[in-house]
Every structure is written in structure tokens, then in C-alpha cells.
Design a protein around this motif. Structure first.
Motif, PDB file in Angstrom:
ATOM      1  N   PRO A  92       0.805  -1.229   0.000  1.00  8.62           N
ATOM      2  CA  PRO A  92       0.000   0.000   0.000  1.00  8.62           C
ATOM      3  C   PRO A  92       0.834   1.273   0.000  1.00  8.62           C
ATOM      4  CG  PRO A  92      -0.145  -1.124   2.128  1.00  8.62           C
ATOM      5  CD  PRO A  92       0.528  -2.073   1.174  1.00  8.62           C
ATOM      6  N   LEU A  93       2.009   1.242   0.616  1.00  7.52           N
ATOM      7  CA  LEU A  93       2.847   2.441   0.623  1.00  7.52           C
ATOM      8  C   LEU A  93       3.335   2.760  -0.785  1.00  7.52           C
ATOM      9  CD1 LEU A  93       4.205   4.680   2.240  1.00  7.52           C
ATOM     10  CD2 LEU A  93       6.163   3.163   2.584  1.00  7.52           C
ATOM     11  N   VAL A  94       3.770   1.744  -1.521  1.00  6.60           N
ATOM     12  CA  VAL A  94       4.211   1.950  -2.902  1.00  6.60           C
ATOM     13  C   VAL A  94       3.051   2.419  -3.767  1.00  6.60           C
ATOM     14  CG1 VAL A  94       5.233   0.843  -4.936  1.00  6.60           C
ATOM     15  CG2 VAL A  94       6.066   0.257  -2.650  1.00  6.60           C
ATOM     16  N   ALA A  95       1.866   1.854  -3.531  1.00  6.30           N
ATOM     17  CA  ALA A  95       0.678   2.272  -4.279  1.00  6.30           C
ATOM     18  C   ALA A  95       0.376   3.752  -4.047  1.00  6.30           C
ATOM     19  CB  ALA A  95      -0.522   1.424  -3.880  1.00  6.30           C
ATOM     20  N   ALA A  96       0.574   4.224  -2.818  1.00  8.60           N
ATOM     21  CA  ALA A  96       0.334   5.633  -2.506  1.00  8.60           C
ATOM     22  C   ALA A  96       1.378   6.536  -3.141  1.00  8.60           C
ATOM     23  CB  ALA A  96       0.319   5.831  -0.990  1.00  8.60           C
ATOM     24  N   MET A  97       2.603   6.035  -3.286  1.00  9.30           N
ATOM     25  CA  MET A  97       3.701   6.851  -3.813  1.00  9.30           C
ATOM     26  C   MET A  97       3.689   6.983  -5.331  1.00  9.30           C
ATOM     27  SD  MET A  97       7.049   5.683  -1.672  1.00  9.30           S
ATOM     28  CE  MET A  97       7.502   6.427  -0.129  1.00  9.30           C
ATOM     29  N   THR A 179      -0.109  -3.606  10.258  1.00  8.89           N
ATOM     30  CA  THR A 179       0.851  -2.547   9.946  1.00  8.89           C
ATOM     31  C   THR A 179       0.145  -1.401   9.236  1.00  8.89           C
ATOM     32  OG1 THR A 179       2.680  -4.120   9.752  1.00  8.89           O
ATOM     33  CG2 THR A 179       2.962  -1.990   8.683  1.00  8.89           C
ATOM     34  N   GLY A 180       0.505  -0.187   9.592  1.00 12.00           N
ATOM     35  CA  GLY A 180      -0.038   0.987   8.924  1.00 12.00           C
ATOM     36  C   GLY A 180       1.051   1.715   8.166  1.00 12.00           C
ATOM     37  N   THR A 181       0.724   2.258   7.011  1.00 13.22           N
ATOM     38  CA  THR A 181       1.686   3.027   6.223  1.00 13.22           C
ATOM     39  C   THR A 181       1.043   4.331   5.769  1.00 13.22           C
ATOM     40  OG1 THR A 181       1.052   1.955   4.134  1.00 13.22           O
ATOM     41  CG2 THR A 181       2.862   0.957   5.393  1.00 13.22           C
ATOM     42  N   ALA A 182       1.886   5.321   5.512  1.00  9.83           N
ATOM     43  CA  ALA A 182       1.387   6.610   5.029  1.00  9.83           C
ATOM     44  C   ALA A 182       2.494   7.313   4.260  1.00  9.83           C
ATOM     45  CB  ALA A 182       0.918   7.481   6.190  1.00  9.83           C
ATOM     46  N   PHE A 183       2.077   8.152   3.317  1.00 17.69           N
ATOM     47  CA  PHE A 183       3.022   8.909   2.498  1.00 17.69           C
ATOM     48  C   PHE A 183       2.485  10.316   2.282  1.00 17.69           C
ATOM     49  CE2 PHE A 183       4.135  10.444  -1.799  1.00 17.69           C
ATOM     50  CZ  PHE A 183       5.505  10.581  -1.632  1.00 17.69           C
ATOM     51  N   ARG A 184       3.360  11.299   2.440  1.00 19.84           N
ATOM     52  CA  ARG A 184       3.006  12.690   2.163  1.00 19.84           C
ATOM     53  C   ARG A 184       4.196  13.373   1.497  1.00 19.84           C
ATOM     54  NH1 ARG A 184      -1.266  15.479   6.073  1.00 19.84           N
ATOM     55  NH2 ARG A 184      -2.520  13.671   6.643  1.00 19.84           N
ATOM     56  N   GLU A 185       3.879  14.317   0.608  1.00 16.14           N
ATOM     57  CA  GLU A 185       4.939  14.993  -0.147  1.00 16.14           C
ATOM     58  C   GLU A 185       4.547  16.439  -0.413  1.00 16.14           C
ATOM     59  OE1 GLU A 185       6.444  14.753  -4.740  1.00 16.14           O
ATOM     60  OE2 GLU A 185       6.693  12.922  -3.549  1.00 16.14           O
ATOM     61  N   ILE A 186       5.557  17.299  -0.379  1.00 10.84           N
ATOM     62  CA  ILE A 186       5.392  18.688  -0.804  1.00 10.84           C
ATOM     63  C   ILE A 186       6.336  18.908  -1.983  1.00 10.84           C
ATOM     64  CG2 ILE A 186       5.744  21.110  -0.192  1.00 10.84           C
ATOM     65  CD1 ILE A 186       3.355  19.941   1.196  1.00 10.84           C
ATOM     66  N   ALA A 187       5.777  19.355  -3.101  1.00  8.88           N
ATOM     67  CA  ALA A 187       6.558  19.688  -4.292  1.00  8.88           C
ATOM     68  C   ALA A 187       5.994  20.970  -4.886  1.00  8.88           C
ATOM     69  CB  ALA A 187       6.491  18.557  -5.317  1.00  8.88           C
ATOM     70  N   ARG A 188       6.728  21.590  -5.784  1.00  8.39           N
ATOM     71  CA  ARG A 188       6.253  22.839  -6.391  1.00  8.39           C
ATOM     72  C   ARG A 188       4.983  22.593  -7.198  1.00  8.39           C
ATOM     73  NH1 ARG A 188      11.058  26.511  -8.716  1.00  8.39           N
ATOM     74  NH2 ARG A 188       9.355  28.025  -8.562  1.00  8.39           N
ATOM     75  N   ALA A 197       9.642  14.701   1.137  1.00  6.65           N
ATOM     76  CA  ALA A 197       8.694  13.589   1.092  1.00  6.65           C
ATOM     77  C   ALA A 197       8.886  12.744   2.343  1.00  6.65           C
ATOM     78  CB  ALA A 197       8.904  12.740  -0.157  1.00  6.65           C
ATOM     79  N   CYS A 198       7.786  12.299   2.928  1.00  8.41           N
ATOM     80  CA  CYS A 198       7.829  11.494   4.149  1.00  8.41           C
ATOM     81  C   CYS A 198       7.047  10.199   3.956  1.00  8.41           C
ATOM     82  CB  CYS A 198       7.232  12.255   5.329  1.00  8.41           C
ATOM     83  SG  CYS A 198       8.153  13.723   5.819  1.00  8.41           S
ATOM     84  N   ALA A 199       7.633   9.107   4.383  1.00  7.24           N
ATOM     85  CA  ALA A 199       6.958   7.811   4.366  1.00  7.24           C
ATOM     86  C   ALA A 199       7.084   7.210   5.758  1.00  7.24           C
ATOM     87  CB  ALA A 199       7.595   6.886   3.334  1.00  7.24           C
ATOM     88  N   ALA A 200       5.973   6.708   6.283  1.00  7.94           N
ATOM     89  CA  ALA A 200       5.972   6.138   7.635  1.00  7.94           C
ATOM     90  C   ALA A 200       5.423   4.727   7.609  1.00  7.94           C
ATOM     91  CB  ALA A 200       5.154   7.004   8.582  1.00  7.94           C
ATOM     92  N   VAL A 201       6.036   3.868   8.426  1.00 11.31           N
ATOM     93  CA  VAL A 201       5.580   2.485   8.589  1.00 11.31           C
ATOM     94  C   VAL A 201       5.393   2.244  10.078  1.00 11.31           C
ATOM     95  CG1 VAL A 201       6.113   0.056   8.212  1.00 11.31           C
ATOM     96  CG2 VAL A 201       6.833   1.765   6.518  1.00 11.31           C
ATOM     97  N   ALA A 202       4.145   1.959  10.486  1.00 11.59           N
ATOM     98  CA  ALA A 202       3.815   1.740  11.895  1.00 11.59           C
ATOM     99  C   ALA A 202       3.431   0.280  12.091  1.00 11.59           C
ATOM    100  CB  ALA A 202       2.670   2.649  12.314  1.00 11.59           C
TER     101      ALA A 202
END
Length: 276
Positions: A92-97, A179-188, A197-202
Motif C-alpha cells: 500500500p505504501l508503494v501504491a500511494a507513492m 501494519t499501517g503506512t502513510a506517504f506525504r509529499e510537498i513539491a512545487r 517527502a515522508c513515508a511512515a511504517v507503523a
């Protein structure tokens, strides 16, 4: 601009590709999708004597599951992985990215392994490899070896791929229940390289792993406690400073540190909420 002259080998088998790389040594480069390498050739930032095309080798375009890992061959285009039906359940993390990787036209030609080989510190796929504990399988005419993301990325656009070697495949561990995953990114703008870009795995009942790209020369990761822990903000702040952010035309070092702190917290909180 046009590239410097080079010889071209269209490899029809892995043995042919490895033989050409062995013969070319330091002067040989692998080309697959070409979305990173071709612009570098045209600007003459790269001047290989031999280009070895691996996109016609049977079997390198496979995505497979075995022994709790998802293996992605060197010929798998980013769009093929993005459209792979089991992706959201298994990675799921790769899918979000993936929707953040360049633009649709780039993903239609670029390969997953090619992005890792290019090793841009702001790219999403190297960040995914680090965050998830992925591995890179390297192969030469004489040997095979497997490296972790921490050992593979050596610096800005620098990897542990040696003369005569190529990335044969990469692999990720499949998503574990709880397991939980999340992805967030700031770009122009969406599709540009990340400012941060931040990726987290809980994982269940344990520390959260936060990986950050776009700041240091290579993606970096840290283990953090739950955000409710009194020491969370101090540890995240210490991590933000350890990345040695620099000013550039896209953002200041201070802004990048602020993003690591704010975006990092939000990504960790989202990953914890997504545990399932």
C-alpha cells in the motif's frame, strides 16, 4: 543538445547483457526506460562508451510474489507496477507513492529499477525502498549479491552498482497485517521532484519508522515513538537537524526542516491510524 558518441547493444538475453557490461567495464551503462539517463546523455553529464539495452530480455518485466516478498524485475515499467492489481493490498505504501512519481508520460516509459539506479535523493521509489526495508539484487557475469537500501545508496545519484554489474531485480516485503503506512509529499507542483517527502511504517505495538527524502543526499530513516510520547517532538526535531538541509532555488534549509517536523508528524499519525 546531442549525446556524445556511444555504441549500442540491444541485449536479447541476460547473458548477453552481462557479457557486454563486463567487456565495457566502467565505460558501459545499462539503459531501460531512459527517462533519467537520456537527459543526462543529451546534456553530456554522462558519457558512456557503451549503452546496454535490457528492455528486450525475457523475464525482466515480471512482478512476482514469493516467500513473503514482492519481486520487481529490471524491465518493469512504473506504470505496470502502478496498474498491478494486487499492489494496494500487498504494497500500500508503494501504491500511494507511485502517482507522485513524475508525470503519467514518464511513468509509462520509466522503470522502477531505473529510478533506483539513478538515485535522485528527491525521488519517491528510493524512499519506498528504504522505508519498507527493500532489497536490491545485483548481478554481474561472475557473481550475484543482494544489498539493503542502506548499503545500496552511497550518495547523491551514487549507488553501490559496480563495473560490469546491473540491477536484476528489487524486492519489498509484503504488507503485514496490523501494519499501517502513510506517504506525504510537498513539491512545487504534482509530479515534480519532492522538496520534502515522508513515508511512515507503523508496526503493531512498536515504534514507527519514518523515512524522509528530498533533504539529505540520500533518503534517511529514523525510529520514533508514538506522537503522544513526550519525547516525540524532540526526537523528530533532532532528526530534522541531522539531515543537514541546504538552501537551493526550490526551498531554504529552514523551510525543509520545518516540513520534516510538520509533515513528519502528520505522516506518522496517519500511519498509526491506518494500522490494520
Amino acid at each position: 543538445m546531442k549525446p556524445a558518441p556511444f555504441d549500442y547493444v540491444r541485449a536479447e538475453s541476460l547473458d548477453e547483457a552481462l557479457s557486454a557490461l563486463a567487456e565495457g567495464g566502467d565505460e558501459a551503462r545499462v539503459i531501460a526506460g531512459g527517462q533519467s539517463l537520456v537527459p543526462m546523455l543529451n546534456m553530456r553529464l554522462a558519457r558512456p562508451a557503451i549503452l546496454v539495452d535490457v528492455m528486450h530480455i525475457r523475464g525482466l518485466d515480471r512482478i512476482s510474489e514469493a516467500k513473503g516478498r514482492i519481486e520487481i524485475g529490471a524491465g518493469v515499467r512504473q506504470v505496470a507496477l502502478e496498474r498491478w492489481a494486487p499492489l494496494s493490498g500487498m504494497l500500500p505504501l508503494v501504491a500511494a507513492m507511485l502517482p507522485w512519481v513524475g508525470h503519467a508520460q514518464i511513468r509509462s516509459r520509466g522503470t522502477v529499477c531505473g529510478s533506483l539506479a539513478h538515485a535522485d535523493p528527491s525521488a519517491e521509489l528510493p524512499l519506498a525502498l528504504l522505508a519498507l526495508g527493500g532489497e536490491v539484487r545485483l548481478r554481474s557475469k561472475k557473481a550475484k549479491r543482494v544489498l539493503s537500501a542502506a548499503d545500496f545508496f552511497l550518495g547523491m545519484m551514487a549507488t553501490a552498482v559496480g563495473p560490469g554489474e546491473m540491477i536484476e531485480a528489487i524486492s519489498f516485503p509484503t504488507h503485514a497485517i496490523g501494519t499501517g503506512t502513510a506517504f506525504r509529499e510537498i513539491a512545487r507542483r504534482h509530479g515534480d521532484f519532492a522538496i520534502v517527502a515522508c513515508a511512515a511504517v507503523a508496526k503493531p505495538g512498536g515504534a514507527v519508522r519514518l523515512a524522509v527524502g528530498g533533504v539529505a543526499d540520500i533518503p534517511q530513516a529514523v525510529a520514533l515513538p508514538d506522537p503522544s510520547d513526550p519525547g516525540f517532538d524532540d526526537q523528530l526535531n533532532e532528526f530534522a537537524w541531522s539531515l543537514n538541509a541546504r538552501d537551493d532555488l526550490h526551498a531554504s534549509a529552514r523551510y525543509r526542516r520545518d516540513l520534516v517536523r510538520e509533515l513528519g508528524r502528520r505522516t506518522v499519525e496517519e500511519a498509526i491510524q491506518c494500522r490494520s
